[in-house]
Design an enzyme around this catalytic site. Structure first.
Site, PDB file in Angstrom:
ATOM      1  N   GLU A 101      -5.464  -8.427  -1.215  1.00  0.00           N
ATOM      2  CA  GLU A 101      -6.106  -8.267   0.092  1.00  0.00           C
ATOM      3  C   GLU A 101      -7.571  -7.955  -0.137  1.00  0.00           C
ATOM      4  OE1 GLU A 101      -4.624  -5.643   3.120  1.00  0.00           O
ATOM      5  OE2 GLU A 101      -2.543  -6.025   2.556  1.00  0.00           O
ATOM      6  N   GLU A 147       0.834  -1.212   0.000  1.00  0.00           N
ATOM      7  CA  GLU A 147       0.000   0.000   0.000  1.00  0.00           C
ATOM      8  C   GLU A 147       0.865   1.258   0.000  1.00  0.00           C
ATOM      9  OE1 GLU A 147      -2.835  -0.506   3.244  1.00  0.00           O
ATOM     10  OE2 GLU A 147      -4.110  -1.716   1.958  1.00  0.00           O
TER      11      GLU A 147
END
Ligand code: BG6
Length: 464
Positions: free
Chosen positions: A361, A172
């Site tokens: 995810e 991220e």
């Protein structure tokens, strides 16, 4: 339901600092995660002997991985996303020689995965870096970090070149804008200019890691990892639509650099207008040209954007705050559940980059109840994942190239934002509570059997 491709990489995703524990074992150094015992948004604290953090033991994956990998294999996993704790390999970050005990641990884990034909997908840096690099060098604000990261990345590429063919650089990477300490090792109150400079260094380091991976393991593929922060305009007012475009660009910008090889024009304008002058060298520009082979991202929720201040009520997310969408329900943690958003996002990223996509995810954080007979009835998790996977199947039908799906936290782990274990994502329940009590025993949840069937039937058991 239409079946997913036979080579679809089904599996789960975990991160070292959220599962391993063993925070001081085998020479491991102190990481940025170790000094945030209350999670990403908690304070940074000086660790003193005798203090405790749930993450110190986490779910003890460091010692219990053979049992856990066997459970993943029982579900039929073809892929497990893990991360390497940088501090196990270079405890302070600036050593010239790696820590052999740390390298040997990941050898053992990778060998265990190989026994079951589970393909590893390895993130180089998932929400942690050596505290040594923060204290001594000021984190990613310092250009020297690029070299330290190079040494680390090259070391693990060399070491695991025959065992790992799928890699990711920074987890991220776009979240540094919201959690600078976790992302780039800078204090939360750093100036925008300082944060963007650190981000630039990290983007260069990511590109150089891509280059090193291509050189050292020519048959490997390496991707980036974005927090898929999909935003909708709250209304069709042109101002709202443009503000939404800009909001989406605030995270897509990272993908633009990593997939297209340069800072995009809209970001250069933003920097000019903010009077931020970045140090970007000619060498940096050349380095950035090495782009990723595929794009990976997390997806949990979507949000809305409005230019109307009165409506600007923010919804909760782990990292992003966004305006509530009146059409969506929320999880117990206030995350807005939007399966169709996943199809939208897949199509959007495919249209923009035309590179293979990997959902690394996705999942539902919820409170689970362990019944007296050892069962856990988590039908809400099954519903959430069913609905998201149905949309992945739709995206495949749309012609989007999706490599795989690794659900977040296939086994309960310590949450990133608040460092709690009561927020559970797993198909496997871990007996531990937020106070650190429990046997750490593992139990199969109802969703365990369901996901096993999803994989076995290639998605044929999903309910449209
Ligand atoms: C992602 C992170 O942001 O979301 C994970 O990559 C994290 O590390 C996951 O655990 C879920 O967030 P949380 O706060 O519920 O753990």
């Amino acid at each position: 339901m239409k079946r997913f491709p036979d080579n679809f990489l089904w599996g789960g995703a975990i991160a070292a600092n959220q599962v391993e524990g063993a925070w001081q074992e085998d020479g491991k150094g102190l990481s940025t995660s170790d000094v945030q015992p209350q999670g990403i948004f908690g304070p940074v604290i000086e660790r003193v002997p005798g203090d405790r953090s749930l993450k110190d033991i986490a779910i003890d994956f460091y010692h219990r991985y053979p049992e856990d990998v066997a459970l993943f294999a029982e579900m039929g996993f073809r892929c497990l996303r893990i991360s390497i704790a940088w501090t196990r390999i270079f405890p302070q970050g600036d050593e010239t020689q790696p820590n052999e005990a740390g390298l040997a641990y990941y050898d053992r884990l990778l060998d265990e995965l190989a026994r079951y034909n589970i393909q590893p997908l390895v993130t180089l840096s998932h929400y942690e870096m050596p505290m040594g690099l923060v204290k001594k060098y000021g984190g990613w604000g310092n250009r020297q970090l690029i070299d330290f990261f190079q040494r680390y990345a090259r070391t693990v590429f060399q070491r695991y070149q025959h065992k790992v063919k799928l890699w990711l650089t920074f987890n991220e990477i776009n979240m540094s804008l919201h959690a600078p300490f976790t992302g780039v090792g800078l204090p939360g109150d750093s100036s925008k200019g300082a944060i963007y400079q650190a981000i630039h260094h990290q983007l260069v380091a990511s590109a150089l890691a891509v280059k090193a991976c291509h050189e050292i393991i020519p048959d490997a593929k390496i991707g980036n990892m974005l927090l898929g922060g999909l935003m909708y305009p709250l209304s069709c007012k042109p101002e709202d639509v443009f503000a939404t475009l800009q909001e989406n660009r605030s995270w897509l910008f990272f993908g633009d650099v990593q997939c297209r090889g340069a800072w995009p024009g809209y970001m250069l304008r933003f920097l000019r207008e903010q009077q931020i002058e970045l140090d970007i060298t000619e060498e940096d520009r050349l380095a950035l040209r090495e782009t990723v082979d595929f794009i990976s991202f997390s997806y949990y929720m979507s949000g809305c954007v409005t230019t109307d201040e009165a409506l600007n009520q923010k919804a909760r997310g782990n990292i992003l705050s966004m305006v509530q969408n009146p059409h969506l329900a929320c999880s117990e943690w206030g995350w807005q559940i939007d399966p169709i958003g996943l199809r939208t996002l897949l199509n959007m990223l495919w249209d923009r980059y035309q590179k293979p996509l990997f959902i690394v995810e996705n999942g539902l954080g919820a409170k689970d109840k362990l019944e007296a007979d050892g069962t856990i009835q988590d039908s809400y998790r099954i519903d959430y994942m069913n609905d998201h996977l149905v949309q992945v199947a739709e995206a495949l039908e749309d012609g989007v190239n999706v490599m795989g799906y690794t659900s977040w936290g296939p086994i309960d782990l310590i949450s990133a934002s608040k460092a709690e274990i009561s927020k559970r994502y797993g198909f496997i329940y871990v007996d531990r509570n937020d106070q650190g009590e429990g046997t750490l025993a593992r139990y199969r949840k109802q969703s365990f059997w369901w996901y096993q069937q999803v994989i076995a039937t290639g998605g044929a058991n999903l309910k449209p």
